[in-house]
Design an enzyme around this catalytic site. Structure first.
Site, short mmCIF file in Angstrom:
data_model
loop_
_atom_site.label_atom_id
_atom_site.label_comp_id
_atom_site.label_asym_id
_atom_site.label_seq_id
_atom_site.Cartn_x
_atom_site.Cartn_y
_atom_site.Cartn_z
N LYS A 62 0.82 -1.23 0.00
CA LYS A 62 0.00 0.00 0.00
C LYS A 62 0.85 1.28 0.00
O LYS A 62 2.02 1.25 0.38
CB LYS A 62 -0.87 0.01 1.26
CG LYS A 62 -1.96 -1.04 1.21
CD LYS A 62 -3.08 -0.63 2.17
CE LYS A 62 -4.21 -1.63 2.12
NZ LYS A 62 -4.31 -2.44 3.31
N CYS A 63 0.22 2.38 -0.37
CA CYS A 63 0.85 3.70 -0.27
C CYS A 63 1.01 4.05 1.21
O CYS A 63 0.10 3.77 1.97
CB CYS A 63 -0.02 4.78 -0.88
SG CYS A 63 -0.32 4.62 -2.64
N PRO A 64 2.05 4.70 1.63
CA PRO A 64 3.19 5.11 0.81
C PRO A 64 4.37 4.13 0.89
O PRO A 64 5.45 4.43 0.43
CB PRO A 64 3.58 6.45 1.45
CG PRO A 64 3.27 6.26 2.91
CD PRO A 64 2.12 5.30 2.99
#
Ligand code: HEM
Ligand code: SF4
Length: 776
Positions: A713-715
């Protein structure tokens, strides 16, 4: 003498505006990359907005309104532009600017030209520039002021923005003028602040410098006890040169003038400033005229018997200023139009205020009631009897890419709740300030009560929270920033405030005007005790709602902090863990709780692993990775290995107390925080020696020249991509697999903003993307 202040847009700003359309054209054609275009558009006051898919981006135009001086005609132009090119709302900011939102990039040149025709420009609304210079909204009509600072404000604005070097500073340069010693324009809290005083009948200023809000907020210190009014140009120029030469351009988080002050120490800071000032004074500086004016007050106003939060008496008897507040600073096209139609009287003048509102000046007593009635017909919320029910709030995560919480939605929820209370309870609360993250754009640290958006982890889910700040105050000689007292889940804040209003209204010791005195005399403990009733976090199954932010259906997350800002997102994750470690530690000490000491150790160790692309919940992995990544690499003293071993022993039940390690655990948290503060914008530790065996593991992945970041997932995907690119030679090529949605929108832009070249982006069969990157 004129009857209204004069401000002329300098020719250089006009020239820069004329050059802007060519940049937009190049950008649209793809001849100018995003990072370079950003470098040109942001100092033009044009920001990209959060929440738009690639190709659909919208922009915010922040129009500089020097000193808040705006005419009805200019407001009409802004309103028309918001309808034609924006979302049909104008937004008034805490720096007296007016913003137009959701503008397409191809429309921005047209907007700039139409603004120019109206005598307005967004030049310097953003970027490392001289930002809008604040002025007391009541300057010129306030009976308590030393003198009107509006001519000074406008002349200094003209002086500074005509020079291009004012748009390429190490960071923002913020200036304020207060005409009243009470400092209603925050001069004691800006990079440079002028407070009007008279000495032996001469007009002049007490000058403050090196203050500012944001990371490491500081109150300004006195640079001059008194200077005559014509020296404002020399002082602002001297500070500009000083800042230009001493500001740290390599690290934007520590670039503001207050960090120069920290580095040099207060005494040396003042000495250096004096040296620059002497240099400037020796030159023949080309300054601007102070164009004095006097507002028309020809007919007779009647005195009225009314005190209300929205009303101010003016210098000329029988005349009043009426303060309007817009919810979160927003006003719709139709409402603003109707409002402007009401203000036909030529004696009336307008100012934007730092409370995101509008001050109508020059209303005669006998007209007041009728005017308020008519304004109420336009929108009954504009005239606010109790300012405590109308929070000041930044835009938060609704449009701001750095936002954690959606602060405007909290502000609305607060208002909805508070206006259901009786008048006595509404009147109990002071002005509330809210920021969606620690950057303080909502100025939460100046309020008696403020809220700072933050995320907290519970059972591996995030819960939106706000830290309650208490005790802020602005007044020359007595300014003070509020301090965090307790974290409250976002969803519990309106109820908490309603109960707080009851507590305050019933407390004999309380008086709103002396809020901070009340805090000092035991009020703070009472407030915190009350807040403690609202902080319990139920499990997700018991109450999923508390895991969502105001106005949101989905669970709270840190993802989606827009393109190009992945690095900032990583910083937040680290800060979150460090803060949790600190509160674990404080609780451990207060309650002699071993389990909290253990959690403090794990959270401190986990925090910095984000920089290495490691994001795990497994305590054992966290402790061992911290050893290999930080202790073995000499970033953290070897002595701390003992604490980590003890924490593991405690977890396994081999020892039953960590209390004897208390001091070392504190030291570990401090060291981790020190390292965090040394991170630069590229997420590198300034103190780090890059060793040749760094990233061996990743080199193996790289032999295939592909990293698979699907499912990451981000970041964290951005950090892992950085880790993967690090060992490559310049010019080498890497393929990165990324999920669709936020990952493919964010990671390429963040890599590009670090200088790497994005060669291609291709959709793969499983819906993910393959990104081809050439190392810078
Ligand atoms: C490192 C990041 C940032 C810091 C440290 C920061 C800090 C601040 C501070 C301290 C203020 C308070 C008012 C003042 O000093 O005049 C402010 C105002 C403001 N900030 Fe930020 N800010 C940051 C980023 C942003 C971003 C990304 C946005 C959204 C696009 C934003 C929007 C605003 C707005 C609209 C104001 C109101 C005043 C104005 O017209 O300049 N800020 N900021
Ligand atoms: S305080 Fe944070 S969320 Fe609010 S506008 Fe500033 S950067 Fe954005």
């Amino acid at each position: 003498m004129s009857n209204r202040p004069t401000f002329n847009i300098p020719d250089t700003v006009k020239e820069d505006t004329n050059n802007y359309p060519a940049l937009v054209e190049q950008f649209i054609k793809g001849d100018l990359d995003d990072a370079r275009f950003k470098g040109r558009r942001v100092p033009m006051g044009i920001y990209s907005q959060r929440g738009y898919e690639p190709g659909e981006e919208r922009y915010m135009v922040r129009v500089r309104v020097p000193g808040g001086v705006v005419t009805k005609e200019q407001l009409r132009t802004l309103n028309e532009l918001s309808k034609e090119y924006g979302n049909g709302y104008v937004h008034i900011t805490t720096r007296q600017d007016v913003q137009i939102h959701q503008v397409k990039i191809e429309d921005t040149p047209e907007v700039l030209f139409k603004l120019l025709e109206a005598g307005l420009s967004p030049r310097g609304g953003g970027g490392n520039t001289v930002r809008n210079i604040l002025n007391s909204a009541r300057a010129g009509v306030n009976p308590e002021e030393a003198f009107d600072t509006t001519p000074h404000n406008l002349a200094l604005t003209e002086y500074l923005i005509k020079t291009r070097s004012s748009f390429n500073l190490p960071r923002k340069y913020k200036i304020a003028f207060s005409s009243d010693p009470k400092d209603d324009s925050l001069a004691t809290l800006n990079d440079l602040g002028f407070i009007a005083i008279k000495q032996d009948g001469k007009r002049g200023f007490k000058v403050y410098g090196g203050g500012g809000m944001g990371g490491s907020s500081e109150l300004g210190i006195v640079l001059e006890e008194f200077v005559e009014e014509d020296k404002i140009f020399h002082i602002a120029e001297a500070i500009k040169r000083f800042f230009d030469e001493y500001g740290d351009r390599s690290n934007k988080h520590r670039a503001r003038l207050r960090f120069v002050r920290k580095r040099l120490g207060d005494e040396e800071f003042v000495n250096k400033y004096k040296e620059y000032l002497a240099e400037v004074l020796a030159e023949d500086l080309e300054v601007e005229d102070l164009n004095r004016y006097e507002e028309l007050r020809e007919s007779k106003g009647e005195k009225i018997d009314l005190t209300a939060d929205y009303l101010y008496q003016e210098k000329v008897e029988g005349y009043y200023s009426l303060e309007l507040r817009m919810e979160n600073g927003d006003i719709s096209y139709d409402e603003l139009n109707s409002l402007l139609d009401l203000l036909g009287d030529s004696e009336i003048s307008l100012r934007t205020t730092i409370k995101q509102g509008l001050l109508i000046r020059g209303v005669k007593g006998q007209q007041l009631e009728r005017l308020i009635e008519k304004i109420n017909q336009v929108n009954p919320n504009l005239v606010v009897s109790n300012m405590g029910t109308m929070p000041v709030s930044c835009k938060g995560a609704s449009t701001c890419k750095l936002g954690l919480c959606v602060s405007p939605n909290l502000s609305e929820a607060i208002r909805e709740k508070l206006i259901t209370l009786g008048d006595k309870l509404q009147a109990a609360l002071p002005q509330i300030y809210i920021s969606g993250c620690p950057n303080v754009c909502g100025q939460h640290i100046i309020g008696n009560i403020g809220f700072e958006g933050k995320a907290k982890r519970y059972n591996d889910r995030l819960v939106p929270h706000y830290a309650l700040f208490l005790g802020g105050n602005v007044e020359e000689g007595n300014s003070k920033y509020g301090e965090a007292a307790i974290d409250i889940p976002a969803k519990r804040i309106p109820e908490f405030l309603a109960e707080l209003a009851k507590l305050l209204a019933d407390d004999q010791d309380y008086n709103r005007v002396d809020f901070n005195e009340y805090l000092d005399k035991g009020g703070k403990d009472k407030i915190v005790e009350l807040a403690e009733q609202f902080i319990e976090i139920p499990t997700y199954e018991e109450d999923p709602d508390i895991y969502k932010d105001w106005g949101k259906e989905e669970d709270f997350s840190l993802a989606g902090r827009g393109p190009g800002e992945c690095g900032a997102g990583v910083m937040d994750i680290i800060q979150l863990d460090i803060n949790t470690a600190k509160s674990n530690y404080q609780k451990a000490i207060k309650e002699e709780d071993n389990n909290e000491l253990y959690k403090a150790t794990v959270n401190a160790s986990r925090s910095l692993l984000a920089v290495r692309g490691i994001d795990t919940d497994k305590d054992r992995v966290i402790l061992s990775k911290f050893k290999t990544e930080f202790i073995d690499k000499n970033l953290v003293d070897k002595g701390y290995a003992e604490v980590l071993d003890a924490a593991l022993d405690y977890k396994l039940g081999d020892i039953d107390s960590l209390l004897s390690y208390q001091g070392q655990i504190k030291g570990l948290i401090e060291r981790v925080e020190f390292l965090f503060n040394s991170l630069n914008a590229k997420l590198e530790f300034e103190l780090e020696e890059v060793t040749s065996d760094n990233n061996n593991e990743d080199k193996n992945i790289l032999d295939s020249k592909v990293v698979d970041l699907r499912g990451v997932k981000c970041p964290m995907n951005f950090v892992k991509a950085k880790v993967a690119i690090a060992p490559l030679d310049s010019g080498e090529i890497l393929d990165i697999y990324l999920d669709e949605g936020a990952p493919i929108a964010n990671v390429p832009q963040s890599l590009a903003s670090e200088g790497h070249e994005i060669l291609s982006k291709e959709k793969r069969e499983d819906g993910s993307y393959s990104l081809r990157v050439k190392k810078a």
